[in-house]
Scaffold this motif. Structure first.
Motif, PDB file in Angstrom:
ATOM      1  N   LEU A  11      10.644   6.790  -8.424  1.00 53.04           N
ATOM      2  CA  LEU A  11      10.814   6.918  -9.880  1.00 53.04           C
ATOM      3  C   LEU A  11      12.287   6.711 -10.235  1.00 53.04           C
ATOM      4  O   LEU A  11      13.155   7.396  -9.704  1.00 53.04           O
ATOM      5  CB  LEU A  11      10.355   8.312 -10.340  1.00 53.04           C
ATOM      6  CG  LEU A  11      10.684   8.688 -11.789  1.00 53.04           C
ATOM      7  CD1 LEU A  11       9.968   7.784 -12.778  1.00 53.04           C
ATOM      8  CD2 LEU A  11      10.329  10.148 -12.061  1.00 53.04           C
ATOM      9  N   ASP A  12      12.525   5.755 -11.133  1.00 54.13           N
ATOM     10  CA  ASP A  12      13.879   5.539 -11.651  1.00 54.13           C
ATOM     11  C   ASP A  12      13.965   6.215 -13.018  1.00 54.13           C
ATOM     12  O   ASP A  12      13.411   5.715 -13.993  1.00 54.13           O
ATOM     13  CB  ASP A  12      14.148   4.035 -11.777  1.00 54.13           C
ATOM     14  CG  ASP A  12      15.509   3.761 -12.419  1.00 54.13           C
ATOM     15  OD1 ASP A  12      16.316   4.717 -12.548  1.00 54.13           O
ATOM     16  OD2 ASP A  12      15.756   2.606 -12.796  1.00 54.13           O
ATOM     17  N   PRO A  13      14.632   7.359 -13.106  1.00 57.83           N
ATOM     18  CA  PRO A  13      14.639   8.090 -14.383  1.00 57.83           C
ATOM     19  C   PRO A  13      15.226   7.270 -15.534  1.00 57.83           C
ATOM     20  O   PRO A  13      14.738   7.346 -16.658  1.00 57.83           O
ATOM     21  CB  PRO A  13      15.511   9.315 -14.094  1.00 57.83           C
ATOM     22  CG  PRO A  13      15.499   9.468 -12.623  1.00 57.83           C
ATOM     23  CD  PRO A  13      15.368   8.089 -12.062  1.00 57.83           C
ATOM     24  N   THR A  19       7.979   2.576  -9.003  1.00 56.97           N
ATOM     25  CA  THR A  19       7.675   1.481  -8.078  1.00 56.97           C
ATOM     26  C   THR A  19       6.823   2.030  -6.947  1.00 56.97           C
ATOM     27  O   THR A  19       7.192   3.039  -6.331  1.00 56.97           O
ATOM     28  CB  THR A  19       8.988   0.909  -7.496  1.00 56.97           C
ATOM     29  OG1 THR A  19       9.829   0.538  -8.585  1.00 56.97           O
ATOM     30  CG2 THR A  19       8.735  -0.289  -6.610  1.00 56.97           C
ATOM     31  N   ARG A  20       5.689   1.385  -6.682  1.00 57.69           N
ATOM     32  CA  ARG A  20       4.795   1.833  -5.592  1.00 57.69           C
ATOM     33  C   ARG A  20       5.319   1.359  -4.237  1.00 57.69           C
ATOM     34  O   ARG A  20       6.042   0.368  -4.171  1.00 57.69           O
ATOM     35  CB  ARG A  20       3.377   1.276  -5.791  1.00 57.69           C
ATOM     36  CG  ARG A  20       2.723   1.679  -7.094  1.00 57.69           C
ATOM     37  CD  ARG A  20       2.104   3.075  -6.992  1.00 57.69           C
ATOM     38  NE  ARG A  20       2.135   3.708  -8.311  1.00 57.69           N
ATOM     39  CZ  ARG A  20       2.230   4.999  -8.550  1.00 57.69           C
ATOM     40  NH1 ARG A  20       2.313   5.862  -7.545  1.00 57.69           N
ATOM     41  NH2 ARG A  20       2.251   5.475  -9.768  1.00 57.69           N
ATOM     42  N   ASP A  21       4.889   2.030  -3.161  1.00 60.87           N
ATOM     43  CA  ASP A  21       5.272   1.670  -1.787  1.00 60.87           C
ATOM     44  C   ASP A  21       6.759   1.332  -1.706  1.00 60.87           C
ATOM     45  O   ASP A  21       7.137   0.176  -1.524  1.00 60.87           O
ATOM     46  CB  ASP A  21       4.439   0.483  -1.291  1.00 60.87           C
ATOM     47  CG  ASP A  21       2.978   0.871  -1.183  1.00 60.87           C
ATOM     48  OD1 ASP A  21       2.706   2.020  -0.787  1.00 60.87           O
ATOM     49  OD2 ASP A  21       2.122   0.037  -1.528  1.00 60.87           O
ATOM     50  N   ALA A  22       7.545   2.355  -1.848  1.00 61.63           N
ATOM     51  CA  ALA A  22       8.988   2.131  -2.013  1.00 61.63           C
ATOM     52  C   ALA A  22       9.777   2.481  -0.758  1.00 61.63           C
ATOM     53  O   ALA A  22       9.302   3.196   0.119  1.00 61.63           O
ATOM     54  CB  ALA A  22       9.492   2.968  -3.179  1.00 61.63           C
ATOM     55  N   VAL A  23      10.976   1.957  -0.715  1.00 64.04           N
ATOM     56  CA  VAL A  23      11.903   2.324   0.356  1.00 64.04           C
ATOM     57  C   VAL A  23      13.309   2.429  -0.235  1.00 64.04           C
ATOM     58  O   VAL A  23      13.674   1.687  -1.139  1.00 64.04           O
ATOM     59  CB  VAL A  23      11.843   1.295   1.515  1.00 64.04           C
ATOM     60  CG1 VAL A  23      12.266  -0.100   1.053  1.00 64.04           C
ATOM     61  CG2 VAL A  23      12.706   1.752   2.689  1.00 64.04           C
ATOM     62  N   VAL A  24      14.050   3.411   0.287  1.00 63.60           N
ATOM     63  CA  VAL A  24      15.461   3.560  -0.105  1.00 63.60           C
ATOM     64  C   VAL A  24      16.283   3.433   1.175  1.00 63.60           C
ATOM     65  O   VAL A  24      16.080   4.186   2.127  1.00 63.60           O
ATOM     66  CB  VAL A  24      15.722   4.927  -0.770  1.00 63.60           C
ATOM     67  CG1 VAL A  24      17.201   5.068  -1.156  1.00 63.60           C
ATOM     68  CG2 VAL A  24      14.826   5.132  -1.991  1.00 63.60           C
ATOM     69  N   VAL A  25      17.175   2.460   1.205  1.00 67.07           N
ATOM     70  CA  VAL A  25      18.012   2.246   2.387  1.00 67.07           C
ATOM     71  C   VAL A  25      19.391   2.856   2.125  1.00 67.07           C
ATOM     72  O   VAL A  25      20.016   2.599   1.094  1.00 67.07           O
ATOM     73  CB  VAL A  25      18.149   0.733   2.703  1.00 67.07           C
ATOM     74  CG1 VAL A  25      18.975   0.531   3.971  1.00 67.07           C
ATOM     75  CG2 VAL A  25      16.772   0.082   2.836  1.00 67.07           C
ATOM     76  N   ILE A  26      19.818   3.712   3.062  1.00 65.30           N
ATOM     77  CA  ILE A  26      21.079   4.448   2.902  1.00 65.30           C
ATOM     78  C   ILE A  26      21.983   4.151   4.091  1.00 65.30           C
ATOM     79  O   ILE A  26      21.586   4.345   5.248  1.00 65.30           O
ATOM     80  CB  ILE A  26      20.811   5.972   2.809  1.00 65.30           C
ATOM     81  CG1 ILE A  26      19.853   6.278   1.644  1.00 65.30           C
ATOM     82  CG2 ILE A  26      22.120   6.753   2.639  1.00 65.30           C
ATOM     83  CD1 ILE A  26      19.249   7.670   1.675  1.00 65.30           C
ATOM     84  N   GLU A  27      23.179   3.662   3.796  1.00 67.07           N
ATOM     85  CA  GLU A  27      24.118   3.355   4.882  1.00 67.07           C
ATOM     86  C   GLU A  27      25.377   4.187   4.697  1.00 67.07           C
ATOM     87  O   GLU A  27      26.003   4.141   3.639  1.00 67.07           O
ATOM     88  CB  GLU A  27      24.444   1.852   4.863  1.00 67.07           C
ATOM     89  CG  GLU A  27      25.260   1.441   6.068  1.00 67.07           C
ATOM     90  CD  GLU A  27      25.381  -0.079   6.215  1.00 67.07           C
ATOM     91  OE1 GLU A  27      24.634  -0.804   5.523  1.00 67.07           O
ATOM     92  OE2 GLU A  27      26.222  -0.516   7.005  1.00 67.07           O
ATOM     93  N   ALA A  34      17.203  -0.211  -2.898  1.00 65.69           N
ATOM     94  CA  ALA A  34      16.058   0.653  -3.185  1.00 65.69           C
ATOM     95  C   ALA A  34      15.058  -0.155  -3.980  1.00 65.69           C
ATOM     96  O   ALA A  34      15.437  -0.909  -4.871  1.00 65.69           O
ATOM     97  CB  ALA A  34      16.494   1.881  -3.973  1.00 65.69           C
ATOM     98  N   GLY A  35      13.777  -0.026  -3.626  1.00 62.79           N
ATOM     99  CA  GLY A  35      12.755  -0.747  -4.380  1.00 62.79           C
ATOM    100  C   GLY A  35      11.465  -0.847  -3.602  1.00 62.79           C
ATOM    101  O   GLY A  35      11.245  -0.091  -2.646  1.00 62.79           O
ATOM    102  N   ALA A  36      10.610  -1.797  -4.016  1.00 56.11           N
ATOM    103  CA  ALA A  36       9.333  -1.998  -3.339  1.00 56.11           C
ATOM    104  C   ALA A  36       9.595  -2.499  -1.916  1.00 56.11           C
ATOM    105  O   ALA A  36      10.528  -3.267  -1.700  1.00 56.11           O
ATOM    106  CB  ALA A  36       8.498  -3.007  -4.109  1.00 56.11           C
ATOM    107  N   ARG A  37       8.771  -2.026  -0.960  1.00 59.42           N
ATOM    108  CA  ARG A  37       8.985  -2.412   0.447  1.00 59.42           C
ATOM    109  C   ARG A  37       8.919  -3.922   0.626  1.00 59.42           C
ATOM    110  O   ARG A  37       9.651  -4.485   1.455  1.00 59.42           O
ATOM    111  CB  ARG A  37       7.923  -1.765   1.343  1.00 59.42           C
ATOM    112  CG  ARG A  37       8.097  -0.268   1.429  1.00 59.42           C
ATOM    113  CD  ARG A  37       7.046   0.377   2.297  1.00 59.42           C
ATOM    114  NE  ARG A  37       6.878   1.776   1.934  1.00 59.42           N
ATOM    115  CZ  ARG A  37       6.026   2.597   2.517  1.00 59.42           C
ATOM    116  NH1 ARG A  37       5.233   2.159   3.493  1.00 59.42           N
ATOM    117  NH2 ARG A  37       5.939   3.842   2.123  1.00 59.42           N
ATOM    118  N   ASP A  38       8.040  -4.556  -0.160  1.00 58.33           N
ATOM    119  CA  ASP A  38       7.886  -6.015  -0.101  1.00 58.33           C
ATOM    120  C   ASP A  38       9.214  -6.745  -0.238  1.00 58.33           C
ATOM    121  O   ASP A  38       9.580  -7.563   0.595  1.00 58.33           O
ATOM    122  CB  ASP A  38       6.997  -6.496  -1.267  1.00 58.33           C
ATOM    123  CG  ASP A  38       5.538  -6.243  -0.964  1.00 58.33           C
ATOM    124  OD1 ASP A  38       5.290  -5.730   0.157  1.00 58.33           O
ATOM    125  OD2 ASP A  38       4.690  -6.520  -1.838  1.00 58.33           O
TER     126      ASP A  38
END
Ligand SMILES: [Zn+2]
Length: 408
Positions: A11-13, A19-27, A34-38
């Motif tokens: 959820l982006d406030p 966004t469904r099936d999401a991933v957040v990449v943190i380095e 951050a967004g849909a895994r696709d």
């Protein structure tokens, strides 16, 4: 270190978009993607954080807490046998409970020295990112004057927590400089009386316009803003005239005050839950009689005032005065905001994008590239059920700077 958090949804406030099936990449603590895994490639060497079944959203922000306050009622006899170091150590437990409730950033509204923030940043103990105000400045006999009628002053100034009581323009300038020297990010003033203090009334203004102006000007010289504990109508207006940024509690707003806030872009920090906790503590025998009377007298006016602010489109930033209530109970404020007519997405914005903008903390309240990797996970859609963010036990996952700090 690269980590990737895989959730059912994100959820982006700011946009209100899920966004469904999401991933957040943190380095190295910060979000890179951050967004849909696709459409979001995850580096092969990323460590996976599974959050199946959870909706991810940015870590929450509380713009008004007191981490050194116990949050278990007001007991002067207990305070008399509390050494200053023990008072300080309360912040350790409070910080953990705050984080566990999903609040990864807070603005402390007085009582907490900068060392607590520095200790959390250094990793001595877990806690939220902090902005501190250190000392809540009020006039003699005002909201933070701890002199009692017996003659005792309960406030022991630490070398890094300047005395709260200040009178006169020149003294105000000096005190603001002292508080900034002690590491304050914001300046806290009390421009009206309050509920928990014995000698003043919430509907009386405190500090003169000139004193408030001096504080705002001095703070501004150092690039800092001022938050005002302002319950009385005149106290609110004096604060706004003098250039204060945020109005805390705002029990007696009126059309003119609302107009001033809309013109100035000021935010209200309602702390709706605070008088409820005063009454709950009182019912448990943990509150002096004067505070019960005052809390009961203000609670309905407080609601009408905040309702008016919501309906007029004044900026509302999430704040609870936790430290009055128990640490970790912050989320209940969401339910009270919603009861007064705020849409769920606006409640969540108040504690993310709007809160970050209001207190000026960089990289929080959002999860786009460059933001801190601070996020929470809840089992369902918080826009359909605010209970998911209202109770600490419903916060299933808390990640701060890419580190998992809670998993339930
Ligand atoms: Zn407060």
């Amino acid at each position: 270190m690269i980590r990737a958090v895989f959730g059912d949804a994100l959820l982006d406030p700011a946009t209100g978009k899920t966004t469904r099936d999401a991933v957040v990449v943190i380095e190295d603590g910060k979000v890179t993607k951050a967004g849909a895994r696709d459409g979001t490639p995850v580096p092969r060497d990323a460590e996976r954080i599974e959050a199946e079944g959870l909706t991810l959203l940015p870590g929450l922000i509380d713009c008004h807490v007191h981490l050194c306050s116990l949050g278990e009622g007001l007991d002067f006899a207990r305070e008399l046998i509390t050494p200053p170091t023990l008072e300080l150590m309360r912040a350790v437990r409070a910080a953990k409970r705050t984080l566990d409730a999903g609040f990864t950033s807070v603005r402390d509204a007085a009582g907490t020295p900068a060392g607590v923030k520095m200790a959390i940043d250094a990793g001595y103990f877990p806690g939220p990112r902090m902005f501190v105000t250190i000392s809540g400045l009020s006039q003699t006999g005002g909201h933070t004057d701890s002199h009692f009628m017996c003659g005792v002053d309960m406030e022991i100034p630490f070398p890094d927590r300047p005395h709260s009581v200040v009178d006169g323009v020149e003294n105000m300038r000096l005190r603001v400089r002292e508080v900034i020297r002690a590491g304050a990010d914001w300046i806290k003033l009390c421009t009206s009386g309050g509920v928990l203090s014995p000698g003043d009334q919430p509907h009386h203004p405190m500090l003169t316009l000139e004193e408030i102006r001096a504080a705002v000007e001095e703070a501004g010289t150092h690039g800092k803003k001022v938050m005002a504990h302002a319950q009385a109508n005149v106290g609110i207006k004096n604060a706004l005239k003098a250039g204060v940024a945020t109005i805390e509690h705002a029990i007696w707003l009126d059309g003119d005050a609302i107009e001033m806030m809309l013109d100035g872009g000021n935010a209200v920090v309602p702390t709706l839950v605070a008088p409820h906790w005063v009454i709950r503590h009182a019912e448990a025998g943990k509150m002096p009689a004067y505070a019960i009377g005052k809390a009961k007298a203000v609670i309905d006016d407080h609601k009408s005032s905040i309702k008016m602010a919501i309906e007029s489109g004044v900026k509302i930033a999430f704040g609870t005065d936790t430290g009055v209530g128990p640490h970790g109970s912050n989320g209940e404020e969401f339910l009270l905001m919603h009861e007064l007519g705020m849409e769920p997405i606006d409640c969540i914005r108040a504690a993310t994008s709007v809160a970050a903008d209001t207190i000026g903390m960089q990289g929080v309240g959002r999860l786009d590239a460059g933001a801190w990797g601070d996020l929470i996970g809840v089992a369902g859609d918080p826009l359909a059920d605010l209970e998911l963010v209202a109770r600490s036990e419903n916060i299933r996952l808390v990640v701060k700077g890419g580190d998992v700090v809670k998993r339930a």
